[in-house]
Structure formats: structure tokens, C-alpha cells
Design a protein around this motif. Structure first.
Motif, PDB file in Angstrom:
ATOM      1  N   MET A 175     -24.785-114.684  43.816  1.00 41.54           N
ATOM      2  CA  MET A 175     -25.162-113.416  44.271  1.00 41.54           C
ATOM      3  C   MET A 175     -25.201-113.535  45.755  1.00 41.54           C
ATOM      4  SD  MET A 175     -28.247-112.393  41.600  1.00 41.54           S
ATOM      5  CE  MET A 175     -28.282-111.047  42.133  1.00 41.54           C
ATOM      6  N   SER A 176     -25.538-115.007  46.425  1.00 47.40           N
ATOM      7  CA  SER A 176     -25.570-115.131  47.729  1.00 47.40           C
ATOM      8  C   SER A 176     -25.252-116.477  48.137  1.00 47.40           C
ATOM      9  CB  SER A 176     -26.946-114.581  48.364  1.00 47.40           C
ATOM     10  OG  SER A 176     -27.750-115.846  47.838  1.00 47.40           O
ATOM     11  N   GLU A 177     -24.646-116.770  49.178  1.00 49.65           N
ATOM     12  CA  GLU A 177     -24.179-118.133  49.385  1.00 49.65           C
ATOM     13  C   GLU A 177     -25.734-119.133  49.635  1.00 49.65           C
ATOM     14  OE1 GLU A 177     -21.510-119.725  49.830  1.00 49.65           O
ATOM     15  OE2 GLU A 177     -22.630-121.654  50.617  1.00 49.65           O
ATOM     16  N   GLU A 178     -26.513-118.211  49.768  1.00 45.50           N
ATOM     17  CA  GLU A 178     -28.012-119.082  49.884  1.00 45.50           C
ATOM     18  C   GLU A 178     -28.103-119.787  48.461  1.00 45.50           C
ATOM     19  OE1 GLU A 178     -30.856-116.411  51.129  1.00 45.50           O
ATOM     20  OE2 GLU A 178     -32.256-118.084  51.810  1.00 45.50           O
ATOM     21  N   ARG A 179     -27.656-118.940  47.411  1.00 48.70           N
ATOM     22  CA  ARG A 179     -28.151-119.642  46.237  1.00 48.70           C
ATOM     23  C   ARG A 179     -26.843-119.585  45.329  1.00 48.70           C
ATOM     24  NH1 ARG A 179     -32.336-120.334  48.037  1.00 48.70           N
ATOM     25  NH2 ARG A 179     -34.077-118.764  48.360  1.00 48.70           N
ATOM     26  N   SER A 180     -26.322-120.815  45.725  1.00 50.27           N
ATOM     27  CA  SER A 180     -24.573-120.757  45.146  1.00 50.27           C
ATOM     28  C   SER A 180     -24.476-121.985  44.618  1.00 50.27           C
ATOM     29  CB  SER A 180     -23.587-120.456  46.342  1.00 50.27           C
ATOM     30  OG  SER A 180     -23.888-121.255  47.251  1.00 50.27           O
ATOM     31  N   THR A 181     -25.214-122.995  44.821  1.00 53.71           N
ATOM     32  CA  THR A 181     -24.708-124.392  44.395  1.00 53.71           C
ATOM     33  C   THR A 181     -26.036-125.045  44.263  1.00 53.71           C
ATOM     34  OG1 THR A 181     -23.348-124.472  46.391  1.00 53.71           O
ATOM     35  CG2 THR A 181     -23.634-126.500  45.664  1.00 53.71           C
ATOM     36  N   LEU A 182     -25.811-125.907  43.103  1.00 49.18           N
ATOM     37  CA  LEU A 182     -27.207-126.738  42.611  1.00 49.18           C
ATOM     38  C   LEU A 182     -27.406-127.902  43.458  1.00 49.18           C
ATOM     39  CD1 LEU A 182     -26.046-126.671  38.851  1.00 49.18           C
ATOM     40  CD2 LEU A 182     -28.305-125.696  39.838  1.00 49.18           C
ATOM     41  N   ALA A 240     -22.740-136.772  44.690  1.00 51.13           N
ATOM     42  CA  ALA A 240     -21.745-136.787  43.842  1.00 51.13           C
ATOM     43  C   ALA A 240     -21.234-135.457  43.788  1.00 51.13           C
ATOM     44  CB  ALA A 240     -22.453-137.022  42.422  1.00 51.13           C
ATOM     45  N   PRO A 241     -20.070-135.040  43.419  1.00 53.00           N
ATOM     46  CA  PRO A 241     -19.650-133.731  43.026  1.00 53.00           C
ATOM     47  C   PRO A 241     -20.464-132.622  43.016  1.00 53.00           C
ATOM     48  CG  PRO A 241     -17.638-135.187  42.046  1.00 53.00           C
ATOM     49  CD  PRO A 241     -19.160-135.974  42.301  1.00 53.00           C
ATOM     50  N   THR A 242     -20.504-131.401  43.632  1.00 52.71           N
ATOM     51  CA  THR A 242     -21.444-130.554  43.564  1.00 52.71           C
ATOM     52  C   THR A 242     -21.126-129.657  42.434  1.00 52.71           C
ATOM     53  OG1 THR A 242     -20.618-129.418  45.385  1.00 52.71           O
ATOM     54  CG2 THR A 242     -22.329-130.665  45.974  1.00 52.71           C
ATOM     55  N   THR A 243     -21.965-128.931  42.120  1.00 53.68           N
ATOM     56  CA  THR A 243     -21.880-127.659  40.966  1.00 53.68           C
ATOM     57  C   THR A 243     -22.116-126.490  41.623  1.00 53.68           C
ATOM     58  OG1 THR A 243     -22.688-129.378  39.423  1.00 53.68           O
ATOM     59  CG2 THR A 243     -22.562-127.177  38.571  1.00 53.68           C
ATOM     60  N   ARG A 244     -20.978-125.523  41.357  1.00 53.53           N
ATOM     61  CA  ARG A 244     -21.174-124.012  42.227  1.00 53.53           C
ATOM     62  C   ARG A 244     -21.010-123.175  41.248  1.00 53.53           C
ATOM     63  NH1 ARG A 244     -20.734-122.088  47.382  1.00 53.53           N
ATOM     64  NH2 ARG A 244     -19.670-120.065  47.347  1.00 53.53           N
ATOM     65  N   ASP A 258     -24.342-124.023  49.636  1.00 57.04           N
ATOM     66  CA  ASP A 258     -23.393-125.335  49.648  1.00 57.04           C
ATOM     67  C   ASP A 258     -23.823-126.258  50.828  1.00 57.04           C
ATOM     68  OD1 ASP A 258     -21.020-126.686  48.745  1.00 57.04           O
ATOM     69  OD2 ASP A 258     -20.005-126.007  50.279  1.00 57.04           O
ATOM     70  N   GLU A 259     -24.191-125.704  51.700  1.00 55.23           N
ATOM     71  CA  GLU A 259     -24.478-126.700  53.197  1.00 55.23           C
ATOM     72  C   GLU A 259     -25.646-127.462  52.771  1.00 55.23           C
ATOM     73  OE1 GLU A 259     -25.437-124.301  56.299  1.00 55.23           O
ATOM     74  OE2 GLU A 259     -25.657-126.099  57.671  1.00 55.23           O
ATOM     75  N   LEU A 260     -26.606-127.097  52.050  1.00 53.65           N
ATOM     76  CA  LEU A 260     -27.721-127.876  52.029  1.00 53.65           C
ATOM     77  C   LEU A 260     -27.879-128.696  50.647  1.00 53.65           C
ATOM     78  CD1 LEU A 260     -30.663-125.221  53.098  1.00 53.65           C
ATOM     79  CD2 LEU A 260     -29.669-127.218  54.258  1.00 53.65           C
ATOM     80  N   SER A 261     -26.968-128.418  50.018  1.00 55.67           N
ATOM     81  CA  SER A 261     -26.803-128.980  48.517  1.00 55.67           C
ATOM     82  C   SER A 261     -27.031-130.395  48.687  1.00 55.67           C
ATOM     83  CB  SER A 261     -25.826-128.559  47.550  1.00 55.67           C
ATOM     84  OG  SER A 261     -24.584-128.811  48.391  1.00 55.67           O
ATOM     85  N   GLN A 262     -26.345-131.163  49.779  1.00 55.96           N
ATOM     86  CA  GLN A 262     -26.308-132.635  49.666  1.00 55.96           C
ATOM     87  C   GLN A 262     -27.302-133.173  51.065  1.00 55.96           C
ATOM     88  OE1 GLN A 262     -22.189-133.425  49.427  1.00 55.96           O
ATOM     89  NE2 GLN A 262     -22.368-134.009  47.212  1.00 55.96           N
TER      90      GLN A 262
END
Lengths: 801, 347
Positions: free
Chosen positions: A545-552, A536-540, A525-529
Motif C-alpha cells: 500500500m506504500s513503500e513504507e510498509r513494503s518489505t519484511l 538474507a534475501p528480503t521478502t517483499r 526496503d531501505e530499512l529492512s536490513q
């Protein structure tokens, strides 16, 4: 599915067939055999012996010295460390120079005492720990008393067997049973199937007299049958039964439970055994659970049920989760004397939901989920009754208690041979098709040149014509299908304009020295933007499986920068990467995020390094900008792209530019902020990200030849002193405006900001080129044009040097 | 006669000086000193007027003769010296040609792109178009339209990252097939669809939560399973070598019926058995089949009138087999020492 060939040969004749040959035939005709396991592999010189005498080892607190009778003249001394070793036991021992797990066991001494071989546990004989009966899990295996001394132990344990490991696809649930596999193998070999014996004696007392069954959810439980067996004696199962279960990957427990598991494996019909007395009510009621209803399952876990879970109850509380797992309270124990055997049909979707919901996948639920054979519910229960009579001394009450609204008619498929041949591109005769279907034991009649087929209910996957096409093709042999190519209208294939341009972009960048990278679309989530061109609003993900791979991602750069760090920390100091990939922004009308293809690049380290010639150039802003300019030139966008000073989060505020195409910001380039560089453990690094779709969407002018100049051009240099903050592009604009038609080109050839310059000033020098395609310019013409330029520059505040 | 003597003497002197000149510059000085406008020979010619008239022609001829002779000696010497100068310059300019050349910055495509483009181009040459679709998909296109209704056991074959109940990360590139069929509205077509896909897997040497796929789909009248076999045969030979053989094994995919898996004869050992083919002689390359009638009808095609075939494969697996890459994570860590190995051409 693990298939013991010894067991399988009870139903179909396998004589004279090598296991490997059979395996290949099965694989080539439909079910992949993933392994052929010879159970006796690595075992040699194993013998049944009896322990006659045990003495403690003088030098050890856990070793025992056993005198073992192998039916030879003298007893054999073997030292054994197992805690459960005892006098009188019939055991399996490897004799001197024999093998277990492929290891040679020699005559030797253990702490000074002679040991002629080794007494074995089942694990040492290659049986997986999880299927070894609990009683023998931590020690040696003890054979039944009637096992002959001196017998070959491989034979005694049924390890003279081969197990085929089948990799089943979800459609072939029929092969989740020995009988199903038997039908398949029989079809391949053109053999018959011999069904198991189910007849048994029955008491005069009727099951109906002692048990009532009521189903309150008939749509998900359309059939429920129960048999009652009295006076069962709970004991260890006979060795043959234990062997078969272990070969099938099931841990033996006691005779009643083992019989239900055996039937599960034999028929593919899950059975459940309840302790009749523990039920306590003489009643079984099948219903949906109440929201929040508690129960404890066989595995000792406390469960909280919901209103979608189907449960078996004793009329009061749940005693089993239908089709998934029994309850602890009604479990068959050593004290059980009367058992209720449930054989039922539960809806696959419902079982699937409940099993998933409770995190409980069992052999039973796996079969219900995929669909069981409705016509095996009764035979399976009868077979269980027969085995309970035979192996547990039970008295079967006559009849079953039955609730039955289940449709058991086979699916009918009508197919014409022409259709089959048209789909396959083959010419198989009607007779050959009939013969194949007969081998599969499908009921088939022919009329009007068509095949009328009743598919057996064990084959739940056969529903439509195409299923018959596959059955015929796979048994006829895929090798027989000819190789042709589609006959269709000639239409040119190819890339569309976007795809073609994207390849050109890639080739251009690669030619400029950048390697193509590939990073993940999912990030934190932190790096997504971070560094995003646009947010724009993020997609989660619902359940990452981990926070590291949680958000597009909304920017490619964070992962590319990570790649720089990865390389730099491995002594690769010069890195130049680009990536083309999607970013995910907000939501479209369709409900999906807007996917936009971006191009990003990162560069660090040396741009030029010819060490022995003393030339070295670090990557800087203008290296990356030059690469971009070349790219835009390739795309015919040079005159439409502008660069403006910009502030982008995470980038160096004095070294960042927005890239403007036709007045719209479509990207940026710049140096990473020194703080970011430090945080990522890298040195001076330049980055850029572009909206590739916007770049490639720009319309392009047709390519038309411009005559090669016939007349010379005239160049004039001009050096100016201006404020340090004045932009070269602004000066160029003034020059262009004033220069008129004759001014063809302006470019910077020198920049000086050194000590000799007055503070806050810099010197910029331009070369101006005057040209007209019509004639050689006269001095006067050039002077006139150039004077206008000088005047305009002077007026703008620039000082001529 | 004093003049003749003078001339002879002069000639001797010039020849000696010309011969002594060590370079063109010195020679030039000699030429200017003796043959120039202010040189002694010119002086002699100028002094000719003082001679009696009858002697003049003879003397004149003699002076010119000497002058020509000297000039020629000078010219020869000049050529020698020029040649010598060139030689000296060449020697001085000689370089060590074994020193490395000035490096040119080069990059290259990612190995997966390399594999995907090779496959794309092969199918383009057979008349296929390249179709692409979103990485985030609707459950409908990823599953339902492909004959995988909710609760279908075969959904377990693909562990899915859900975003909501209806939205997910596509688990295969097959939704592009469903979308394309919808768009083509009953027309026949041939497409190849490359793209990224996602599965709930922990990343290790053989698993990656993100990987790539490339699928093909042909829909039209009278498409037969033999067409699928023939097409795959061309693909296998083009991609893995002319002497490759293929074999089809029955398999299962919810969106095709019949379904097959295709093996190729091992390209390393030719079928003898080796590590690459795990001693079977065959390597599993892709899954394929005839498009399931439900899939066709859901996209608006009449399965009574048209049929189709589809196939799908993993570029990672192909790259790993072809180039001997032992860890799938290499494709996503972007180590330049890995990426740069895919610069060169191959047969």
C-alpha cells in the motif's frame, strides 16, 4: 442490504410489529441489523404544493419569488434558489415552523422578501445524493402532476417508511433480495410468504422469431434466457417505483432500467436490458472474450478484455461483460422501443474474477459471485415482462429464448435428530425440528427417525448436516443452549519451555527498567536490513500500500529507533524500550521466509536522575551491557557469553561489541553511530539486538546448591599499567590462568586513562579473591598463588603500579 | 587535720568541675585530672604513708569514700552528657522525610501483552497449551485448509497482503489451528494461539494494518456447542467481571458451522445502556463456532468421530474497551507516556 419495511410487507405480514422489535428478532436469529432508519425522522410539516407564479427576486440573480398553492384560501409566498424551479410544478415545501433534517424552518425574509417556508430538494429530505435522480440532483424535486395539492408530502414521497440496514455475511446471499428477506422474516414470525404477481399478456409473435441465442461457454453460462418486449415507451418511473429504489439505495433512471433494478432487488436475479435495434443482428452469442478485445462499458470506460472474461456479444462484438456491466452501444436510451431482457446464470468464480480484473463491482456481480437461485431465473424474467407491460406500455413477445443446461435440483440433506442434539448439547424433539424447518419452508420428511430435507435452491448455503444444525439452533434460540464445559481427559496445560523462558526474559528486562514496545513487521526496503544481525534475501509484498510498509524486516532496530525519535521529539528525553518479535530471513524449504525471534533494545537519556541529591548518570554502553549481563545470569549463561570488539554498520566503531555464545555470534550491542543519531534527531543512544531463539535454545545446567562458605576468603588488589588498547578481558584471562584453583574471583575496581598516565597507556586495577571451601588459607598459600599471578602479568608486558 | 580539709576542698573543686563540664570530652579531662593515676586523690592516697599508723585506716576510708562519691557524681554527669550528645546527634541527623525517594528504574509489559497473557493464563488454567505459528503463511493454511478455497467470496472479508500467489501475510491466527491439527494427527487437544496478523487497511484511529489476535481451539470426541458456550461464559466472567452475562448471536465464518458472535453485558453500565455499549447494553467481544467438518477432514480428522469448537478475538479491541483507549495507533507508536500507564495492577 437496505430493506424498506413498506416494501417487505408486500410479501409478509408485519402488522403490529415495531421496527425495532423486528430488527432485534432478525439480529438474534441470524442476520445482523446494523441500523433502523426512520425515513421521516427530522421531517415535520411538509406539504405538496403547486407553483402558480414565479417572479425574479429584485435583489438577487439566482433567487425566485414563488407563489405556491397549498389548497388554502391564499397563495403562499416562498423564495427559492433552485435553478430548476418553474411555474406549474408540483413541489414539496416545508411550511413555517416545520422541520427538515431536524432543523426548524421559520417564516422569514430573504433579502427583503417574505418567505413562508422552503421548497425542498430530495437531499434536504434526507435522501442520499447518490440515489437522487440525476434530473433533480441539483435542484428541487418535482412530483408527478397527479399528486394532490395540500397532501402530506411525507406520505406522497413514501417517507412514512422505515428501512432496515442488514449486515450480510457472505453465506447469506439469499438475503440480498426482498424475497429472501421475506422468507427469513416469515420463518422468524411463523408467517407465510406471498409471492409477487408475474402473469401478463403476451403478443402472438414469438421471441424466438426475432432473436437467436447461442452459448459457447456452457460451463460458466449454463443458463441464458431472453425475453423481447416491443413498443416500450421510455419514461420516468412512477413515484412508488422510484421511492422503493431510492430506499434500497439505487438511483432511478428510466422505467426500463428501473424495472430491471427493481427485479434485481426483489428477486436477487440480475437482469440486463439491451436495446434490440442497437444489437443490430437479432442474435446473442455468449463466449469468452478474445485476448485484448476492446469494449466500452455503460459507465463510458474503455476496457481491454482478456480470454478469461465472459462476454455477451451480438455475434460480432461484445455488448456486455457477462454478469458485470452492460456495454455503452446497446444501452437503453430515450429512443429505445424494443428491449431484450436477459435473465441468466453465470458462474460465480468467473464473474468474481472478471469483476476484480476490471475493477468493476456492481450489484449484479455481487449477487452472481455469491450464487443466485437457479429457480428464480424464469420468474424474474416474467415479473420484468409484467412490469414492462404495466409501466412502460410494452408488448411482450410470447415465450423466451432459452438456453438451459443448469442443474436446478435442491440439495438433499439427511440428518438424525441425535446428531443435531449431540452437536448442540441439547434435547430438541424431532417434532420441534420439523416445525422449525417448515417455518423456513424447507421440504422435510421423516423416516426411520431421521430428517430427509430438500433445501430450497434460494438457500445455496445449505449443503451439509451442520448447516441444518445451525438452522435449527438459530431459530430455536441460542439462549436456550446450556452452558457446559468439555468432558475430556485431564491434561495439564501450560507454556512450553521456550514460551516460559521468553516470559522470564520479558520480566527481567522490565525489572531492569525497559518498557516493552511493539512495532510493525513491515517496513521499507531501505530499512529492512539496516542494523541487521544477519542479512538474507528480503521478502517483499506483491502490491504494497506504500513503500513504507513494503518489505519484511530483518532487524527490529530501525522501528525501535523511530520510536526513540518519536518520544524525544515530544520532550521524553529518557527512553528505554525493548521488543521481542520476528525477523524474516531468506526462504525455507517450505517456501516461507525463515522467521527468527529476536530481542532488541534501545536506550537513551538518563539512566539515573536524582536531581535534588545531585546524582545524574546518562545511559552508556555499560548500562546496557549490565542489563544484558543480568539477563544472561538469569539464563545461566554468564560463563558462556563473551563480548568482542566489533564493527556493525550504523554503530559507533569504538563502542560496539559482538555477543558470542558458545563461540557463535548471537547478537551485538553498542552506541548508534553519531551520524545515525544526528539523522534520527536523537542524542547518545545505545542499542542491542539478539537472536532470542539461539539464546533460549542453549541447554541449562540443573540448579544444585553449593555450600555456603564456612571459611574466610582473602583479597588482594593489584594495579597494572598496560597499553590503552589492551582488553580487560584478556588481562583477566591471564590472571585466571595463573591464579590456579585458589583464585575464586577477579574483578576490575578501577580504571584510569587520565593526564597523569603516559600517552598510549592506562591503569587498570583488579581485586583478586582467594578462597578454598576446605579451610582458612594461610598467608603463605595466598602469597604463593598471588606471586604466580604477578609473574604472569609482568611477563605479559604489564607494569605493576 | 590539714588532710581532711584538703580532702573537703578537693571534693568541692571536683564536684564544681564535673557539673561545669559541658560534654563528655570535658568530663573526661576532669576525670583524668582528679581521679586519674596522677590526680590529687591518688596523691593523697600515696601520701598516706606519712601518717601515723593509727590514723591510716580512718584516713584511707575517708579518701576512698570521697573518691567513690566523686566517682558517682561523675558517672551521673557522664550519663547526662552522653544522653545530651545523642540528642544533639539525632537532631543534627534529622531529614526531611517528605523529599522524594531515590527512584528505581522500572518498565512494564506492553498493554497488548498484558491482555494476551491474562487470556493465556486463564485458558492454561483450563488445560490449554499455547500454540504459535509463522506470520508469513501459505495460502493453504490461511485460507484453503480453513474451508476458504481460492475464489471464495468470504475471502473478501479479509483484505490480504500477498507476497506471491501462494504466500501471504496471515490475516488471522487461524492457520495455527490448521497447522496444529495437522501436527496432532488425530489426537484431541486444547490450544490457545496468540499472534500478530495483517490486513490491507490504511492505519487510522480504528484500523491498523498490523494487529493481534488470540484464538482458541478444542478438538476431541463429543465436543458440543454447549461446551463452547460454557467455556466462553467462564472467560467472560474471569476477564470482565463475575456478574457478566453472555449472549450468542448467529454469524458466519467459513471455518465454523454453526458460527456465532458473542456479546457480553456491558461492564460499564451493567446493561442499562451507555456510550461504551452504544446504548445497547451489549458489547461484541468475539467470534466463535463449531469447527467446520471440512476443516477437520482436511487436517486428517474424521468429522463423524470428532468435533470441536473455536473462538477468536482481538486484544486491541479488548484493551480499548477495558482501558478506554481511543486510538488503535497508540499500541504501535510506543509513546512512553502511553506505555508507562500500564504499570500498575488492577483488580
Amino acid at each position: 442490504m437496505l430493506v424498506s419495511l413498506k416494501w417487505l410487507s408486500q410479501y409478509v405480514d408485519l402488522q403490529g410489529l415495531e421496527p425495532e422489535v423486528l430488527a432485534e428478532k432478525i439480529t438474534r436469529s441470524g442476520i445482523e441489523v446494523e441500523g433502523v432508519h426512520h425515513l421521516s425522522q427530522g421531517l415535520k410539516k411538509l406539504m405538496v404544493g403547486q407553483i402558480k407564479e414565479i417572479k425574479k427576486h429584485p435583489d438577487s440573480d439566482h433567487l425566485n419569488i414563488c407563489q405556491v398553492d397549498f389548497g388554502e384560501e391564499e397563495l403562499s409566498q416562498i423564495v427559492c434558489g433552485a435553478p430548476n424551479v418553474a411555474e406549474g410544478q408540483k413541489i414539496v415545501a416545508v411550511r413555517p415552523n416545520g422541520y427538515v433534517s431536524g432543523k426548524k424552518i421559520k417564516k422569514g425574509k430573504l433579502r427583503g422578501e417574505v418567505s413562508n417556508g422552503m421548497i425542498c430538494s430530495l437531499q434536504e429530505l434526507g435522501i442520499e445524493g447518490k440515489v437522487v435522480p440525476k434530473k433533480y440532483a441539483d435542484g428541487i424535486y418535482v412530483l408527478p402532476d397527479d399528486t394532490p395539492i395540500g397532501m402530506d408530502a411525507i406520505e406522497a414521497l413514501g417517507l412514512d417508511d422505515v428501512v432496515l440496514e442488514l449486515g450480510l455475511t457472505p453465506n447469506r446471499s439469499d438475503a440480498m433480495s426482498m424475497l429472501g428477506v421475506a422468507y427469513e422474516v416469515a420463518a422468524i414470525l411463523s408467517e407465510d410468504v406471498k409471492l409477487p404477481e408475474t402473469s401478463h399478456k403476451a403478443a402472438t409473435e414469438k421471441a424466438e422469431d426475432v432473436l437467436k441465442v447461442r452459448v459457447e461457454a456452457p460451463t460458466i453460462n449454463p443458463m441464458y434466457t431472453a425475453k423481447v418486449v416491443k413498443n416500450v415507451k421510455i419514461a420516468e418511473s412512477p413515484l412508488w417505483l422510484q421511492q422503493r429504489l431510492m430506499a434500497a439505495g439505487v438511483r432511478p433512471l428510466n422505467n426500463v432500467v428501473d424495472i430491471t433494478n427493481y427485479i434485481l432487488m426483489e428477486y436477487g436475479q440480475p437482469l440486463h436490458a439491451f436495446d434490440y435495434d442497437a444489437l443490430g443482428t437479432g442474435e446473442i452469442v455468449v463466449r469468452l472474450a478474445k485476448e485484448g478485445e476492446p469494449m466500452t462499458t455503460l459507465d463510458g470506460q474503455d476496457r481491454v478484455l482478456n480470454a478469461k472474461n465472459l462476454v455477451i456479444t451480438n455475434g460480432k462484438e461484445p455488448v456486455a461483460v457477462a454478469g458485470v456491466m452492460g456495454g455503452l452501444d446497446s444501452e437503453v436510451t430515450e429512443k429505445t422501443t424494443t428491449v431484450v431482457i436477459e435473465s441468466a446464470y453465470f458462474d460465480g468464480l468467473s464473474v468474481r474474477y472478471t469483476a476484480k480484473d476490471l475493477g468493476l463491482r456492481s450489484e449484479a456481480s455481487a449477487r452472481y459471485e455469491k450464487g443466485i437461485d437457479p429457480n428464480r431465473i424464469i420468474p424474474a424474467a416474467e415479473r420484468a415482462a409484467q412490469l414492462l407491460t404495466e409501466l412502460a406500455g410494452g408488448e411482450v413477445l410470447s415465450g423466451s429464448v432459452v438456453f438451459d443446461e443448469l442443474d436446478k435440483t435442491p440439495s438433499k440433506v439427511i440428518v438424525s435428530p441425535d446428531f443435531v442434539n449431540a452437536r448442540l448439547g441439547m434435547k430438541i424433539s424431532l417434532n420441534e425440528m420439523v416445525s422449525i424447518l417448515n417455518r423456513l419452508k424447507f421440504d422435510v420428511e421423516t423416516a426411520n427417525g431421521r430428517l430427509y430435507i430438500d433445501a430450497p435452491t434460494r438457500r445455496q448455503d445449505i449443503k451439509i448436516e451442520e448447516d441444518i444444525v445451525e438452522e435449527i439452533a438459530r431459530l430455536y434460540g441460542y439462549d436456550e443452549i446450556p452452558a457446559t464445559v468439555p468432558v475430556s481427559e485431564a491434561k495439564a496445560g501450560g507454556l512450553n519451555s521456550y514460551q516460559a523462558k521468553r516470559r522470564i526474559v520479558r520480566h527481567q528486562l522490565q525489572g531492569s527498567g525497559l518498557y516493552q514496545a511493539l512495532t510493525y513487521s513491515l517496513t521499507s526496503d531501505e530499512l529492512s536490513q539496516k542494523y541487521a544481525l544477519e542479512t538474507a534475501p528480503t521478502t517483499r509484498l506483491l502490491m504494497p500500500m506504500s513503500e513504507e510498509r513494503s518489505t519484511l524486516r530483518q532487524s527490529i532496530l530501525p522501528h525501535l529507533i523511530e520510536s526513540v525519535t518519536y518520544n524525544v521529539s515530544r520532550q521524553q528525553d529518557s527512553v528505554a524500550l525493548y521488543e521481542i518479535g520476528s525477523v524474516f530471513l531468506g526462504k525455507t524449504e517450505e517456501g516461507l521466509p525463515k522467521e527468527e525471534e529476536h530481542l532488541a533494545a534501545v536506550m537513551t537519556g538518563d539512566w539515573l536522575n536524582n536531581a535534588w541529591q545531585g546524582e545524574q548518570k546518562k545511559v552508556d554502553f555499560f548500562v546496557l551491557k549490565g542489563i544484558l549481563e543480568a539477563l544472561f545470569a538469569k539464563l545461566d549463561l554468564t560463563d558462556r557469553v563473551k563480548y568482542e570488539t566489533a564493527v556493525v554498520d550504523g554503530l559507533h566503531p569504538g563502542r560496539t561489541a559482538n555477543i558470542i555464545l558458545d563461540g557463535t555470534r548471537i547478537g551485538f550491542l553498542g552506541q548508534l553511530h553519531p551520524a545515525q543519531q544526528k539523522a534520527n534527531g536523537i542524542k547518545e543512544t545505545y542499542v542491542m539486538e539478539l537472536n532470542l531463539e539461539a539464546v533460549l535454545a542453549a541447554p541449562i545446567d540443573p540448579l544444585v546448591y553449593v555450600p555456603v562458605p564456612r571459611f574466610p576468603s582473602v583479597s588482594r588488589d593489584i594495579a597494572l599499567i598496560v597499553d590503552r588498547t589492551t582488553k580487560a578481558a584478556d588481562i583477566e584471562a591471564i590472571i585466571h590462568k595463573a591464579g590456579g584453583k585458589l583464585l575464586k574471583d577477579v574483578h576490575v575496581f578501577d580504571l584510569y586513562e587520565g593526564e597523569k598516565m603516559e600517552k598510549g597507556k592506562k591503569s587498570v586495577a583488579f581485586t583478586l579473591t582467594y578462597f578454598t571451601p576446605e579451610r582458612t588459607l594461610t598467608d603463605d598459600e595466598v602469597v604463593a598463588a598471588h606471586d604466580k599471578v604477578v609473574a604472569a602479568l609482568t611477563e605479559s608486558g604489564a607494569e605493576l603500579r | 587535720m590539714a588532710m581532711i580539709e584538703q580532702l573537703t576542698q578537693l571534693k568541692k573543686e571536683v564536684v564544681a568541675k564535673v557539673t561545669a563540664a559541658e560534654n563528655v570530652k570535658q568530663l573526661n579531662e576532669v576525670r583524668v585530672a582528679y581521679l586519674g593515676k596522677k590526680g590529687p586523690i591518688t596523691d593523697l592516697l600515696k601520701g598516706m604513708g606519712k601518717l601515723p599508723a593509727e590514723e591510716r585506716p580512718k584516713m584511707g576510708a575517708l579518701v576512698n569514700e570521697v573518691r567513690a562519691e566523686v566517682q558517682q557524681i561523675h558517672d551521673v554527669r557522664k550519663a547526662e552528657l552522653e544522653e545530651k550528645a545523642i540528642q544533639e546527634q539525632l537532631e543534627k541527623e534529622a531529614i526531611d522525610v517528605t523529599l522524594p525517594g531515590r527512584s528505581v528504574n522500572v518498565g512494564n509489559a506492553h498493554p497488548l501483552t498484558r491482555v494476551i497473557e491474562e487470556i493465556e493464563d486463564l485458558f492454561i488454567s483450563m488445560g490449554y497449551e499455547v500454540a504459535e505459528g509463522p506470520e508469513v503463511e501459505k495460502d493453504y493454511y490461511n485460507f484453503e485448509a480453513l474451508n476458504l478455497p481460492k475464489g471464495h467470496p468470504a475471502r473478501d472479508m479479509q483484505d490480504t497482503f500477498y507476497i506471491s500467489e501462494e504466500i501471504l501475510m496471515r490475516t488471522h491466527t487461524s492457520p495455527v489451528q490448521a497447522r496444529t491439527m495437522e501436527k496432532k494427527q488425530g489426537a484431541s487437544f486444547k490450544i490457545i494461539c496468540p499472534g500478530k496478523v495483517f490486513r490491507r487497511d490504511n492505519d487510522d484511529a480504528t484500523h491498523s494494518h498490523q494487529f493481534t489476535q488470540i484464538e482458541g481451539l478444542v478438538v476431541g470426541e463429543n465436543i458440543r456447542m454447549s461446551d463452547l458456550k460454557g467455556t466462553l461464559d467462564i472467560f467472560a466472567k474471569k476477564m470482565f467481571g463475575e456478574d457478566r452475562e453472555i449472549r450468542l448471536r448467529p454469524s458466519f465464518f467459513p471455518f465454523t458451522e454453526p458460527s456465532v458472535e458473542m456479546d457480553i453485558s456491558c461492564f460499564k453500565c451493567g446493561g442499562e445502556g451507555c456510550n461504551v455499549c452504544k446504548h445497547t447494553g451489549w458489547i461484541e467481544i468475539l467470534g466463535a463456532g463449531m469447527v467446520h467438518p471440512n476443516v477437520l477432514s482436511m487436517a486428517g480428522y474424521d468429522p463423524k468421530k470428532v468435533s470441536g469448537f473455536a473462538f477468536g478475538m482481538g486484544p486491541e479491541r479488548i484493551a480499548m474497551l477495558k482501558y478506554g483507549v481511543d486510538d488503535i495507533r497508540h499500541f504501535y507508536t510506543n509513546d512512553v507516556r502511553f506505555l508507562s500507564q500500564f504499570h500498575r495492577i488492577e483488580e
